[in-house]
Design a protein around this motif. Structure first.
Motif, PDB file in Angstrom:
ATOM      1  N   GLU A 173       0.724  -1.364  -0.047  1.00 64.51           N
ATOM      2  CA  GLU A 173      -0.035  -0.152   0.058  1.00 64.51           C
ATOM      3  C   GLU A 173       0.674   1.226  -0.124  1.00 64.51           C
ATOM      4  O   GLU A 173       0.314   2.269   0.558  1.00 64.51           O
ATOM      5  CB  GLU A 173      -0.850   0.055   1.053  1.00 64.51           C
ATOM      6  CG  GLU A 173      -1.934  -0.975   1.095  1.00 64.51           C
ATOM      7  CD  GLU A 173      -2.953  -1.240   2.350  1.00 64.51           C
ATOM      8  OE1 GLU A 173      -2.738  -0.325   3.307  1.00 64.51           O
ATOM      9  OE2 GLU A 173      -3.684  -2.131   2.550  1.00 64.51           O
ATOM     10  N   GLY A 174       1.978   1.150  -0.683  1.00 62.81           N
ATOM     11  CA  GLY A 174       2.987   2.291  -0.680  1.00 62.81           C
ATOM     12  C   GLY A 174       3.063   3.147   0.513  1.00 62.81           C
ATOM     13  O   GLY A 174       3.042   4.632   0.445  1.00 62.81           O
ATOM     14  N   LYS A 175       3.575   2.678   1.469  1.00 62.50           N
ATOM     15  CA  LYS A 175       3.827   3.198   2.724  1.00 62.50           C
ATOM     16  C   LYS A 175       5.072   4.265   2.689  1.00 62.50           C
ATOM     17  O   LYS A 175       5.734   3.992   1.758  1.00 62.50           O
ATOM     18  CB  LYS A 175       3.921   2.238   3.930  1.00 62.50           C
ATOM     19  CG  LYS A 175       2.804   1.545   4.210  1.00 62.50           C
ATOM     20  CD  LYS A 175       2.819   0.528   5.499  1.00 62.50           C
ATOM     21  CE  LYS A 175       1.893   0.067   6.115  1.00 62.50           C
ATOM     22  NZ  LYS A 175       0.932  -0.571   5.117  1.00 62.50           N
ATOM     23  N   GLN A 181       7.816   4.412  11.241  1.00 63.81           N
ATOM     24  CA  GLN A 181       7.309   4.192  12.659  1.00 63.81           C
ATOM     25  C   GLN A 181       5.821   4.762  12.713  1.00 63.81           C
ATOM     26  O   GLN A 181       5.030   4.102  13.440  1.00 63.81           O
ATOM     27  CB  GLN A 181       8.217   4.953  13.329  1.00 63.81           C
ATOM     28  CG  GLN A 181       8.202   4.814  15.082  1.00 63.81           C
ATOM     29  CD  GLN A 181       8.455   3.340  15.120  1.00 63.81           C
ATOM     30  OE1 GLN A 181       9.665   2.861  14.744  1.00 63.81           O
ATOM     31  NE2 GLN A 181       7.796   2.448  15.876  1.00 63.81           N
ATOM     32  N   ALA A 182       5.471   5.657  11.645  1.00 61.75           N
ATOM     33  CA  ALA A 182       4.063   6.005  11.657  1.00 61.75           C
ATOM     34  C   ALA A 182       3.112   4.767  11.402  1.00 61.75           C
ATOM     35  O   ALA A 182       1.976   4.960  11.782  1.00 61.75           O
ATOM     36  CB  ALA A 182       3.811   6.981  10.925  1.00 61.75           C
ATOM     37  N   ASN A 183       3.629   3.968  10.795  1.00 66.37           N
ATOM     38  CA  ASN A 183       2.859   2.828  10.019  1.00 66.37           C
ATOM     39  C   ASN A 183       3.350   1.526  10.743  1.00 66.37           C
ATOM     40  O   ASN A 183       2.823   0.474  10.314  1.00 66.37           O
ATOM     41  CB  ASN A 183       2.902   2.659   8.660  1.00 66.37           C
ATOM     42  CG  ASN A 183       2.587   3.684   7.848  1.00 66.37           C
ATOM     43  OD1 ASN A 183       1.315   4.145   7.802  1.00 66.37           O
ATOM     44  ND2 ASN A 183       3.480   4.360   7.343  1.00 66.37           N
ATOM     45  N   SER A 184       3.953   1.514  12.042  1.00 68.95           N
ATOM     46  CA  SER A 184       4.493   0.351  12.688  1.00 68.95           C
ATOM     47  C   SER A 184       3.091  -0.438  12.939  1.00 68.95           C
ATOM     48  O   SER A 184       3.460  -1.811  12.951  1.00 68.95           O
ATOM     49  CB  SER A 184       5.451   0.743  13.682  1.00 68.95           C
ATOM     50  OG  SER A 184       4.775   1.362  14.773  1.00 68.95           O
ATOM     51  N   PHE A 185       2.174  -0.058  13.540  1.00 69.62           N
ATOM     52  CA  PHE A 185       1.173  -0.819  13.862  1.00 69.62           C
ATOM     53  C   PHE A 185       0.425  -1.645  13.002  1.00 69.62           C
ATOM     54  O   PHE A 185       0.357  -2.876  13.199  1.00 69.62           O
ATOM     55  CB  PHE A 185       0.038   0.289  14.569  1.00 69.62           C
ATOM     56  CG  PHE A 185      -1.048  -0.621  15.254  1.00 69.62           C
ATOM     57  CD1 PHE A 185      -1.137  -1.123  16.603  1.00 69.62           C
ATOM     58  CD2 PHE A 185      -2.484  -0.839  14.528  1.00 69.62           C
ATOM     59  CE1 PHE A 185      -1.966  -1.652  17.215  1.00 69.62           C
ATOM     60  CE2 PHE A 185      -3.497  -1.484  15.301  1.00 69.62           C
ATOM     61  CZ  PHE A 185      -3.171  -1.861  16.416  1.00 69.62           C
ATOM     62  N   ASP A 186       0.177  -1.087  11.806  1.00 76.50           N
ATOM     63  CA  ASP A 186      -0.333  -1.737  10.682  1.00 76.50           C
ATOM     64  C   ASP A 186       0.448  -2.736  10.220  1.00 76.50           C
ATOM     65  O   ASP A 186       0.171  -4.063   9.968  1.00 76.50           O
ATOM     66  CB  ASP A 186      -0.791  -0.853   9.635  1.00 76.50           C
ATOM     67  CG  ASP A 186      -1.812  -0.063  10.028  1.00 76.50           C
ATOM     68  OD1 ASP A 186      -2.531  -0.296  10.874  1.00 76.50           O
ATOM     69  OD2 ASP A 186      -2.089   1.036   9.385  1.00 76.50           O
ATOM     70  N   ILE A 187       2.059  -2.420  10.039  1.00 72.37           N
ATOM     71  CA  ILE A 187       2.714  -3.521   9.592  1.00 72.37           C
ATOM     72  C   ILE A 187       3.052  -4.891  10.576  1.00 72.37           C
ATOM     73  O   ILE A 187       2.986  -5.834  10.227  1.00 72.37           O
ATOM     74  CB  ILE A 187       4.278  -2.801   9.507  1.00 72.37           C
ATOM     75  CG1 ILE A 187       4.190  -1.706   8.363  1.00 72.37           C
ATOM     76  CG2 ILE A 187       5.313  -3.746   9.258  1.00 72.37           C
ATOM     77  CD1 ILE A 187       5.203  -0.514   8.263  1.00 72.37           C
ATOM     78  N   ALA A 188       2.879  -4.245  11.880  1.00 71.88           N
ATOM     79  CA  ALA A 188       3.145  -5.418  12.831  1.00 71.88           C
ATOM     80  C   ALA A 188       1.907  -6.362  12.995  1.00 71.88           C
ATOM     81  O   ALA A 188       2.036  -7.468  13.135  1.00 71.88           O
ATOM     82  CB  ALA A 188       3.281  -4.808  14.317  1.00 71.88           C
ATOM     83  N   SER A 213      11.149  -0.094  16.849  1.00 71.64           N
ATOM     84  CA  SER A 213      11.868   1.044  16.268  1.00 71.64           C
ATOM     85  C   SER A 213      12.452   0.402  14.935  1.00 71.64           C
ATOM     86  O   SER A 213      12.548  -0.898  14.671  1.00 71.64           O
ATOM     87  CB  SER A 213      13.111   1.398  17.023  1.00 71.64           C
ATOM     88  OG  SER A 213      14.031   0.301  17.075  1.00 71.64           O
ATOM     89  N   PHE A 214      12.325   1.382  14.011  1.00 71.03           N
ATOM     90  CA  PHE A 214      12.954   1.194  12.618  1.00 71.03           C
ATOM     91  C   PHE A 214      14.394   2.002  12.850  1.00 71.03           C
ATOM     92  O   PHE A 214      14.311   3.189  13.118  1.00 71.03           O
ATOM     93  CB  PHE A 214      12.396   1.431  11.616  1.00 71.03           C
ATOM     94  CG  PHE A 214      10.872   0.677  11.274  1.00 71.03           C
ATOM     95  CD1 PHE A 214      11.046  -0.508  10.417  1.00 71.03           C
ATOM     96  CD2 PHE A 214       9.793   1.206  11.741  1.00 71.03           C
ATOM     97  CE1 PHE A 214      10.078  -1.274  10.037  1.00 71.03           C
ATOM     98  CE2 PHE A 214       8.633   0.209  11.437  1.00 71.03           C
ATOM     99  CZ  PHE A 214       8.869  -1.047  10.651  1.00 71.03           C
ATOM    100  N   THR A 215      15.385   1.416  12.092  1.00 73.24           N
ATOM    101  CA  THR A 215      16.723   1.926  12.071  1.00 73.24           C
ATOM    102  C   THR A 215      17.248   2.238  10.678  1.00 73.24           C
ATOM    103  O   THR A 215      17.336   1.366   9.996  1.00 73.24           O
ATOM    104  CB  THR A 215      17.798   1.331  12.788  1.00 73.24           C
ATOM    105  OG1 THR A 215      17.250   1.061  14.258  1.00 73.24           O
ATOM    106  CG2 THR A 215      19.083   1.955  13.214  1.00 73.24           C
TER     107      THR A 215
END
Length: 323
Positions: A173-175, A181-188, A213-215
């Motif tokens: 969906e073109g994140k 990090q703003a989309n971490s909930f949906d990704i998880a 976290s994403f690094t």
């Protein structure tokens, strides 16, 4: 494999219990007359005979196997202990709690991103939780060939496929690649669902998956921070002024007096120009002030440096007052 040693009585229990152990198989030769079963809190005991589940016991306590366990076993209800006879059976203890484990990408994952042919290398870390939910599948796939099973065994299995799942759900969906990090909930949530399906056949259920976290690579992170600063300050001019002020106040702008003096002069000129522009606007307080009939007219050129004044109150070059 038989379970209990050749003696008149045995204690069937989870020996050397570990919090990170998912199941444990009590291994001795056979169950003798007078043997007892001990089930502690957070444990279930499964009696196996010839590889088949005979009975599952979930209530904690200390039980006499002959009088309190045998009568409830499927095919052994009529078994009678003789003086030297015993039951060759297996007892599998299951840890019923929910387990939690940390995870982290082993290597950077190259996520496809605009204007980056090689992809954007990122790392991620977090936690996941799981528990045993199907004893039949657990025995068929794992417990039938293993004496015990640890949380680390599950973690290694999950990490082996996690890179692919991260790639799948990050690119879906073109994140925004630079604000994952703003989309971490949906990704998880997407990853948790896929992992649950992966472990389903093993009798395990993934109940939670979080991304802490994403690094990004250092140079990418600096660019992200700088873009965030631009957005917070609003425009490039104000950002440059703020950066110059910060550099001078922190001592980062120096150079034997010349560089810092030049930087200070440039900042002073910019601030003076901004002040004069504000004063020259129609709604500025200076232009809204009342003038007396006999007030002195403004010169067309600065008497101090000769710069054209364009009706300003102060010279734009030297700052000389013109009225």
């Amino acid at each position: 494999m038989g379970l209990f040693s050749k003696q008149f009585a045995n204690v069937v229990e989870w020996q050397e219990f570990r919090e990170d152990m998912i199941f444990y198989k009590w291994n001795n030769d056979e169950i003798k007359k007078g043997s007892r079963l001990i089930i502690r809190p957070g444990q279930d005991a499964i009696f196996l005979y010839n590889g088949k589940i005979e009975g599952i016991f979930k209530d904690e306590g200390d039980y006499d196997i002959e009088s309190q366990i045998i009568p409830f076993l499927s095919t052994l209800k009529g078994f009678k202990f003789g003086f030297n006879s015993g039951i060759r059976a297996e007892v599998l203890f299951i840890n019923t709690k929910e387990f939690i484990s940390k995870w982290g990408t082993q290597n950077a994952i190259n996520i496809p991103a605009p204007n980056m042919p090689g992809g954007l290398p990122i790392r991620a870390n977090g936690t996941f939780t799981f528990k045993v939910n199907d004893y039949v599948k657990l025995i068929d796939k794992i417990a039938g060939v293993k004496q015990s099973y640890l949380v680390e065994d599950v973690r290694l299995r999950i990490v082996a496929i996690l890179d692919q799942l991260l790639m799948k759900w990050i690119t879906k969906e073109g994140k925004d690649m630079f604000n994952l990090q703003a989309n971490s909930f949906d990704i998880a949530n997407g990853i948790r669902s896929d992992l649950d399906m992966q472990l389903f056949d093993s009798g395990l259920s993934v109940s939670g998956f979080t991304i802490m976290s994403f690094t990004y690579p250092e140079e990418i992170q600096k660019m992200i921070n700088k873009n965030a600063s631009f957005g917070m300050i609003g425009d490039m001019g104000r950002y440059q002024q703020a950066a110059m002020t910060e550099g001078i106040s922190s001592g980062k702008v120096h150079g034997g007096g010349v560089a810092s003096d030049m930087a200070g002069m440039m900042m002073g000129i910019n601030m003076a120009n901004q002040m004069m522009q504000n004063m020259n606007t129609p709604n500025s307080p200076a232009n809204n002030s009342q003038t007396t009939p006999g007030s002195q007219s403004k010169p067309n050129f600065c008497p101090n440096c000769g710069t054209k004044t364009d009706g300003a109150n102060f010279c734009s070059n030297c700052g000389h007052k013109l009225v």
